[in-house]
Design a protein around this motif. Structure first.
Motif, PDB file in Angstrom:
ATOM      1  N   SER A  94      15.246  -5.462   4.193  1.00 15.66           N
ATOM      2  CA  SER A  94      14.726  -4.935   2.923  1.00 15.66           C
ATOM      3  C   SER A  94      15.836  -4.302   2.100  1.00 15.66           C
ATOM      4  O   SER A  94      15.909  -4.483   0.878  1.00 15.66           O
ATOM      5  CB  SER A  94      13.625  -3.903   3.187  1.00 15.66           C
ATOM      6  N   ARG A 131       5.588  -7.811  -3.968  1.00 14.92           N
ATOM      7  CA  ARG A 131       4.896  -7.536  -2.712  1.00 14.92           C
ATOM      8  C   ARG A 131       3.409  -7.381  -2.964  1.00 14.92           C
ATOM      9  O   ARG A 131       2.990  -6.624  -3.839  1.00 14.92           O
ATOM     10  CB  ARG A 131       5.421  -6.255  -2.060  1.00 14.92           C
ATOM     11  N   VAL A 148       4.741 -11.625   0.644  1.00 19.70           N
ATOM     12  CA  VAL A 148       5.833 -11.448  -0.314  1.00 19.70           C
ATOM     13  C   VAL A 148       6.057 -12.778  -1.023  1.00 19.70           C
ATOM     14  O   VAL A 148       6.226 -13.810  -0.368  1.00 19.70           O
ATOM     15  CB  VAL A 148       7.130 -11.011   0.405  1.00 19.70           C
TER      16      VAL A 148
END
Length: 302
Positions: A33, A50, A55
């Protein structure tokens, strides 16, 4: 911008999941991330949105990921030039394979591939074909070798490459009263107590789909163990549909006999399958070619 960041955003786009992409990249989810966030800051645009469903790339993210895949393709070409001389391929392949195939074709294919490329790590999951296709679509497997009950194609986001075609036979115990007949009608076959190979409690297996257009099957067992499937057949507890190319495998066991099926042409396709979102690496293409070479002995059915 670092090269691994390009791999990270492509992995997320292929899997639709940061956690799955992190697992495939062998790094932690926070690290992945952070890598993507830093790239988004550097580029000044959001690459992903998101949602509760996963995603997904933004519009600009799709364009960036497409360019990233082009860059990775170019890198693979550069690697190929170097490895043409060294032949020291490295990396990992995640395979999803139908058990009928894993017990025959894949034995020789894996042995040959590992002899040529000892530094490549191959992880193979054996499962029912429809379940394998779900794993491929979810990014859990790079590609698979599966059975299809219809012509390849039609599934959204999936690519298919046919290896060969075959026809189903019925496997019965040598002790069965049917064993000496050599053939059986489809309706008689479907009336026998049957065992189907299923995984993860899913009942939509490819055999069920193929037979569904001909009526109800007399399903006695659904098993996810191939050795147990062989055992219940050999003990004359039930019969099973299987592709003809497996006949020699079962005949060599001595306790199971294949019967030709009359009254219908139960054709199946044995295919390579992968998702359009997945970039096929050099080692994956090499594995596909190795598998294809061992399928050349099987003739197409018209």
């Amino acid at each position: 911008m670092r090269l691994e960041q390009l791999y990270h955003i492509v992995a997320i786009a292929q899997t639709g999941s940061i956690s799955t992409a992190a697992e495939r990249a062998y790094i932690s989810q926070p690290a992945l991330s952070s890598s993507v966030s830093k790239l988004e800051v550097e580029l000044g645009v959001p690459l992903f949105k998101r949602t509760n469903q996963g995603v997904h790339p933004t519009e600009i993210g799709q364009a960036v990921i497409a360019k990233a895949m082009e860059a990775i393709d170019l890198l693979e070409d550069i690697k190929a030039l170097a490895e043409e001389n060294t032949r020291s391929m490295t990396g990992s392949i995640h395979l999803a394979v139908e058990p009928f195939i894993s017990n025959t074709i894949m034995v020789n294919a894996l042995t040959t591939f590992k002899y040529r490329h000892p530094n490549v790590n191959v992880l193979m999951k054996v499962g029912e074909s429809n379940n394998n296709l779900r794993d491929i679509a979810a990014g859990k497997a790079d590609f698979g070798v599966v059975m299809k009950s219809c012509s390849p194609g039609g599934e959204r986001d999936l690519c298919f490459r046919e290896l060969f075609r075959d026809r189903l036979v019925l496997l019965v115990s040598r002790e069965s009263e049917l064993a000496d007949g050599g053939s059986i009608t489809l309706q008689e076959a479907m009336a026998q107590p049957l065992v189907l190979y299923n995984t993860e409690f899913a009942t939509d297996c490819w055999v069920s789909e193929l037979l569904g257009g001909y009526g109800e099957c007399n399903v006695a067992y659904r098993l996810d163990s191939f050795p147990m499937l062989e055992k219940v057949i050999s003990q004359n507890l039930c019969a099973a549909f299987a592709p003809r190319f497996m006949s020699d495998y079962f005949v060599n066991k001595g306790s199971i006999v294949p019967l030709e099926i009359t009254g219908a042409e139960l054709d199946v396709s044995i295919v390579l399958a992968w998702t359009k979102r997945h970039h096929l690496s050099l080692i994956e293409k090499e594995m596909m070619e190795t598998i294809k070479s061992f399928c050349a002995m099987f003739e197409f059915i018209g």
